[in-house]
Each structure stands twice: as structure tokens, then as C-alpha cells.
Design an enzyme around this catalytic site. Structure first.
Site, PDB file in Angstrom:
ATOM      1  N   ASN A  45      28.552 -13.612 -34.747  1.00  0.00           N
ATOM      2  CA  ASN A  45      28.839 -14.970 -34.310  1.00  0.00           C
ATOM      3  C   ASN A  45      30.143 -15.454 -34.943  1.00  0.00           C
ATOM      4  OD1 ASN A  45      27.976 -17.588 -33.030  1.00  0.00           O
ATOM      5  ND2 ASN A  45      28.277 -18.272 -35.141  1.00  0.00           N
ATOM      6  N   GLU A  46      31.127 -15.745 -34.101  1.00  0.00           N
ATOM      7  CA  GLU A  46      32.367 -16.404 -34.532  1.00  0.00           C
ATOM      8  C   GLU A  46      33.110 -15.726 -35.682  1.00  0.00           C
ATOM      9  OE1 GLU A  46      31.703 -20.561 -35.291  1.00  0.00           O
ATOM     10  OE2 GLU A  46      31.129 -20.968 -33.231  1.00  0.00           O
ATOM     11  N   HIS A  95      24.898 -13.939 -38.136  1.00  0.00           N
ATOM     12  CA  HIS A  95      25.340 -15.340 -38.046  1.00  0.00           C
ATOM     13  C   HIS A  95      25.561 -15.838 -39.482  1.00  0.00           C
ATOM     14  CE1 HIS A  95      25.340 -19.006 -35.201  1.00  0.00           C
ATOM     15  NE2 HIS A  95      25.760 -19.464 -36.366  1.00  0.00           N
ATOM     16  N   ARG A 117      18.470 -17.828 -27.931  1.00  0.00           N
ATOM     17  CA  ARG A 117      19.421 -17.101 -28.776  1.00  0.00           C
ATOM     18  C   ARG A 117      19.126 -17.444 -30.238  1.00  0.00           C
ATOM     19  NH1 ARG A 117      25.379 -18.408 -30.478  1.00  0.00           N
ATOM     20  NH2 ARG A 117      25.698 -16.541 -31.698  1.00  0.00           N
ATOM     21  N   GLN A 169      20.186 -21.338 -40.818  1.00  0.00           N
ATOM     22  CA  GLN A 169      20.143 -22.764 -40.497  1.00  0.00           C
ATOM     23  C   GLN A 169      18.737 -23.293 -40.244  1.00  0.00           C
ATOM     24  OE1 GLN A 169      23.690 -22.280 -37.603  1.00  0.00           O
ATOM     25  NE2 GLN A 169      23.952 -24.326 -38.420  1.00  0.00           N
ATOM     26  N   ASN A 199      31.691 -19.556 -27.627  1.00  0.00           N
ATOM     27  CA  ASN A 199      31.232 -20.816 -28.211  1.00  0.00           C
ATOM     28  C   ASN A 199      32.341 -21.829 -28.015  1.00  0.00           C
ATOM     29  OD1 ASN A 199      28.963 -19.497 -29.126  1.00  0.00           O
ATOM     30  ND2 ASN A 199      29.366 -19.815 -31.318  1.00  0.00           N
ATOM     31  N   TYR A 201      33.152 -26.095 -27.998  1.00  0.00           N
ATOM     32  CA  TYR A 201      32.673 -27.456 -28.264  1.00  0.00           C
ATOM     33  C   TYR A 201      33.711 -28.534 -27.954  1.00  0.00           C
ATOM     34  CZ  TYR A 201      28.735 -25.608 -31.094  1.00  0.00           C
ATOM     35  OH  TYR A 201      27.593 -24.980 -31.526  1.00  0.00           O
ATOM     36  N   GLU A 258      27.292 -21.077 -27.092  1.00  0.00           N
ATOM     37  CA  GLU A 258      27.025 -22.342 -27.784  1.00  0.00           C
ATOM     38  C   GLU A 258      27.882 -23.441 -27.179  1.00  0.00           C
ATOM     39  OE1 GLU A 258      27.385 -22.532 -32.107  1.00  0.00           O
ATOM     40  OE2 GLU A 258      26.492 -20.540 -32.297  1.00  0.00           O
TER      41      GLU A 258
END
Ligand code: GBH
Length: 483
Positions: free
Chosen positions: A175-176, A130, A84, A26, A317, A319, A386
């Protein structure tokens, strides 16, 4: 609608840490520089640009491959305790395999970042994966659908511990996994965007990711932890699932949603196996669909023992929140994970929106999900890895982001003090605007804005930088806080 709730005036506990997060694909750019190999995001964005908003990609992105000194200066300005970030596997191992050779400039890039972080007193938290799988692993063996990827990942993990572990106290394997597997191998919403075997491939992916996680955990635990003394775990994401009513069926459906999303990965890691509700439902439907065995793979007894307990904390994480209502089981036909789960998911139209279709501002979800993780998984240490808010850009005076952070953190204080949840850290997503996967550069999560049309990629602080800085200084959310 935009609401302002009463903000908690208690101080965060001593030792509570604040950070910000990014991910390699990213932000880095430099997609083929200095020997870096191709990964599944390079490949997908180049071969199928129409999948991405404005046909954009991460070829240059924030150009952090060249601008890491600036990035560390931003971290210093913010005053964060930790940063991170993730390693680009194919920058270190261009083919993905150890035998393909180590790319020294790639290693040097991360060495330089770690050195600078150390000089500035910022602790690193490194994510090994990730989402940017080396393309050869996808092409040669089918990536996360193939058992051999487990060993290949374990070798990469060992190399990372070896190279960087003397300076890293917090590791994240994946990650996820929910996003990796459900979007990567069912809905087509993330690379490698495989969607031709719904209800099957995603569970194989989950199985391989869990085994890979456990393999990396044990390597670290046995070979490195005694000396390096760090902690290692996985990052799991979920919305809070709020029952659509207090009807027992809606409550059951909401719990099932959490089990299918968070429990899919957390239950094996904490308790040794998949949640019973997944085993039962996927097993039953598989039989009715004519499969000879469950579409959800089974762990051997040995694997259960090896996966159980592979966490030193739980990375969460979080949101947003969904409203969940019970629904009749969807009739048998082509399999899919959403039919396996079979709930009715919606939102409350009074919830404030963001630039992301899936992100509604529901601060109280933070307290509820934290408490649920505490109660469901034996009161583990939890790190919020996150949390963040998106707008469409062009807003330096980002009061909605400030409001989001303030209210989610206020809810987290209630989890910590009123529910006695052992939360030890919070990570804002993200340090700066970056390549938001299929949404390209249209959704901005950064505390710093990045001008993607300027070759220098200048970073400009948004108002949220000052706000986050003030939290880092006072360790509380209001001007006058109680001890
Ligand atoms: C994080 O995922 C990622 O770790 C990070 O890279 C990303 O930049 C950040 O969020 C902001 O998006 O189509 O219903 O499956 C957050 C959790 C899970 C949110 C997948 C979007 C897609 C909704 N994401 N989800 S759905």
C-alpha cells in the site's frame, strides 16, 4: 465552501465492484496477543508517544482482533462486493522471518475472517504490506534500506499465498510506496520515521520496495496463479496535479509532479524503469552535490526485465488535488526529494476542507487522474483502492462525507463513460473510524463510527452507511438512473 454539482445519472457498468477498506495496524489492536510480534508502529508509538496526537496508539484501536465477527456483519449490512484489508506480517511471522516460526493463532485469525467473508458472499482483497514492518527487520537489517529485505518479504508473500490463496482473487503487495518511503525514510511522517538522510534513503527504500513487489508478483504468477487464478498488483497513491495556469511551464511542472509521485512506482512496473524526468533531475543534482553516482539507484537490465509488467491491474488511492506551478530549480545544498522535483504546490481557497490538512474536496480530480493513468500506462485495468473523507468526529449525520462520495463517484462515471477509462472497482476508505497514524483518533474516515472510550468499542452507522448501501443496491448515484 460547499458545492453541489450535478450528479451523473448513469448506472455503473455490469460487473463494476464496490468495496470498503481497512488496514491491520489501524483496526486490529491485540498488539501483543497470542504470540504476535512487535512491528514498527507498535515500537514507535510506545517509544515516541509524543509523535502521535494525544499520545494514542493502535494497542486496542477498534479491537478487530476480537471483533471481526461484528466487522463482517457490518460488511454484510453494507452489502459490499468486496472487503480490502491487510495482513499483519508480525501476527503471522512474529520475527518477520519464516525461520522465526509461524504463529498459528495469527494464521487462524485470518482464516476465520476469510471463512466468514466466504459464508457471506463478500470477496476478500488482501494487502500484504500496509506499513507495519516487523520490528526485528528494522533493527537487524534496516528494513526497506536493505537488499536482504527483498527475499524476506518474498518468503512472507509466498507463505500468505500458500495459506490463504485458495480463497483470494485480489492481492496487493504494497500500500502506497510513496508514503512508505517518503514519509518513513525522509520526512519522518510515518514509522520508522527516519529522516537523517534526506534525498537518499527514500530512493533506496523505493528501490527495495519495487524489487520486493516484483519478487512477490513472480512467485504468485508462477507458483499460484495457474491454480488460484487471482490478480496481483500494487497500490499507488497520488493527488491529481492541476496546472496552476495553462502556461506550458506550469503544465510541465504538474506532469513532473505526477511522475515524481505516481510514476516513481508505476513507470518501473509498466515500462520497466524510473521516469526519465526523475533519472535526469536526480542524476544532475547528485553530480552538483558531489555524489559519485545518482542518489536514485539504478536497475540492472535484468531487473528492468523482471519489474516490467508486474501488474494485473493498477490500484489507485486518490483523495485530493493540488495546484502546481513551475518554479526555478532550488539551489544546491542538502539534498531532498522536494528539491529534486522542485515545483510550487498550493490549493484553491474555494475548495472545501476536511479534518485532514492535506485533504480538499475536489471531485473533478478523480476523472482527471483516472484519465491520466489510462493515457500514461497503456490503458490498464484500474481499481480505486481508496477514496474517502475525514471529519473530526461526533457527526453521525455525515452529509459532507455523503456529498464527497457522491461527487467523486460522479466524476468517476465520467471517466468510465466519457473517457473510456477501464475502472472496474471502487473502495471507500474506511469501513469504520480507526487509528489514523500520527493523527491518532482525531480524524475520522469511517462509514461506521467507533466509540473508542467504550471498552466494547461499539460501532454505529453514520448516514453514509445508508447512502453507500443505496449505491450498492441501485448501482447508481441518483434515484432515477439511466441504464
Ligand atoms: C491513505 O493514504 C492510507 O492508505 C490510509 O492508511 C489512511 O488511513 C488514509 O489514507 C487516510 O489518511 O505530509 O504532504 O506527505 C492517503 C494518502 C499520503 C495522505 C500521505 C496523507 C501525507 C501528506 N496519504 N499524505 S504529506
Amino acid at each position: 465552501s460547499q458545492t453541489t454539482l450535478a450528479v451523473d445519472n448513469r448506472k455503473f457498468p455490469a460487473g463494476f465492484k464496490f468495496g470498503v477498506a481497512t488496514a491491520s495496524y489501524q483496526i486490529e489492536g491485540g498488539w501483543d496477543e497470542d504470540g504476535k510480534g512487535e512491528n514498527i508502529w507498535d515500537h514507535l508509538t510506545h517509544v515516541s508517544p509524543d509523535l502521535i496526537n494525544h499520545q494514542s496508539n493502535g494497542d486496542i484501536s477498534c479491537d478487530s482482533y476480537h471483533k471481526y465477527k461484528t466487522d463482517v456483519a457490518l460488511l454484510k449490512e453494507l452489502g459490499v462486493d468486496f472487503y480490502r484489508f491487510s495482513l499483519s506480517w508480525s501476527r503471522i511471522l512474529p520475527t518477520g522471518y519464516i525461520d522465526g516460526g509461524i504463529n498459528e493463532p495469527g494464521v487462524a485469525y485470518y482464516e476465520n475472517i476469510l471463512d466468514l467473508l466466504e459464508e457471506n458472499g463478500i470477496e476478500p482483497m488482501i494487502t500484504l504490506y500496509h506499513w507495519d514492518l516487523p520490528q526485528p527487520l528494522h533493527e537487524n537489517v534496516g528494513g526497506w534500506l536493505n537488499e536482504t529485505t527483498v527475499d524476506i518479504f518474498a518468503n512472507y508473500a509466498r507463505l500468505a499465498f500458500d495459506l490463504f490463496g485458495d480463497r483470494v482473487k485480489y492481492w496487493v503487495t504494497f500500500n502506497e510506496p510513496l508514503s512508505i518511503c517518503q514519509q518513513g525514510y525522509e520526512t519522518g511522517g510515518k514509522a520508522p520515521a527516519i529522516s537523517d538522510n534526506p534525498g537518499v534513503d527514500l530512493y533506496i527504500c523505493g528501490h527495495m520496495v519495487l524489487k520486493s513487489h516484483a519478487a512477490a508478483y513472480h512467485i504468485y504468477d508462477k507458483e499460484y496463479k495457474p491454480k488460484q487464478k487471482g490478480k496481483i498488483s500494487i497500490v499507488i497513491n497520488t493527488n491529481w496535479a492541476e496546472p496552476g495556469s495553462d502556461d506550458a511551464k506550469d503544465v510541465e511542472a504538474a506532469e513532473r509532479t505526477l511522475q515524481f509521485r505516481f510514476g516513481w512506482f508505476a513507470n518501473p512496473i509498466v515500462h520497466g524503469n524510473y521516469p526519465q524526468v526523475m533519472i535526469d533531475r536526480i542524476g544532475n543534482r547528485s553530480v552538483q552535490e558531489g555524489f559519485t553516482q545518482s542518489r536514485l539507484p539504478q536497475f540492472t537490465d535484468e531487473e528492468v526485465e523482471s519489474i516490467k509488467g508486474t501488474y494485473d491491474y493498477i490500484g489507485l488511492n486518490h483523495y485530493s488535488t493540488s495546484l502546481i506551478k513551475w518554479r526555478e530549480d532550488i539551489e544546491i545544498g542538502e539534498p531532498s526529494s522536494s528539491k529534486d522535483m522542485s515545483v510550487q504546490e498550493s490549493i484553491d481557497f474555494s475548495w472545501e476542507t476536511s479534518a485532514s490538512y492535506w485533504l480538499f474536496v475536489v471531485p473533478w480530480g478523480m476523472r482527471k487522474i483516472s484519465k491520466w493513468v489510462k493515457d500514461t500506462y497503456n490503458n490498464p485495468e484500474i481499481i480505486i483502492t481508496e477514496n474517502g473523507y475525514s471529519d473530526a468526529g461526533g457527526i453521525l449525520d455525515d452529509d459532507r462525507r455523503i456529498n464527497y462520495i457522491r461527487e467523486y463517484l460522479s466524476s468517476l462515471l465520467e471517466a468510465i463513460y466519457d473517457d473510456e477509462v477501464n475502472v472496474t472497482g471502487y473502495t471507500a476508505w474506511s469501513l469504520m473510524d480507526n487509528f489514523e497514524w500520527f493523527r491518532g483518533y482525531a480524524e475520522k474516515f469511517g462509514l461506521y463510527s467507533v466509540n473508542f472510550t467504550d471498552p466494547e468499542r461499539p460501532r454505529t452507522p453514520k448516514a453514509s452507511v445508508d447512502y453507500y448501501k443505496s449505491i450498492l443496491t441501485t448501482r447508481c448515484l441518483v434515484e432515477e438512473c439511466t441504464e
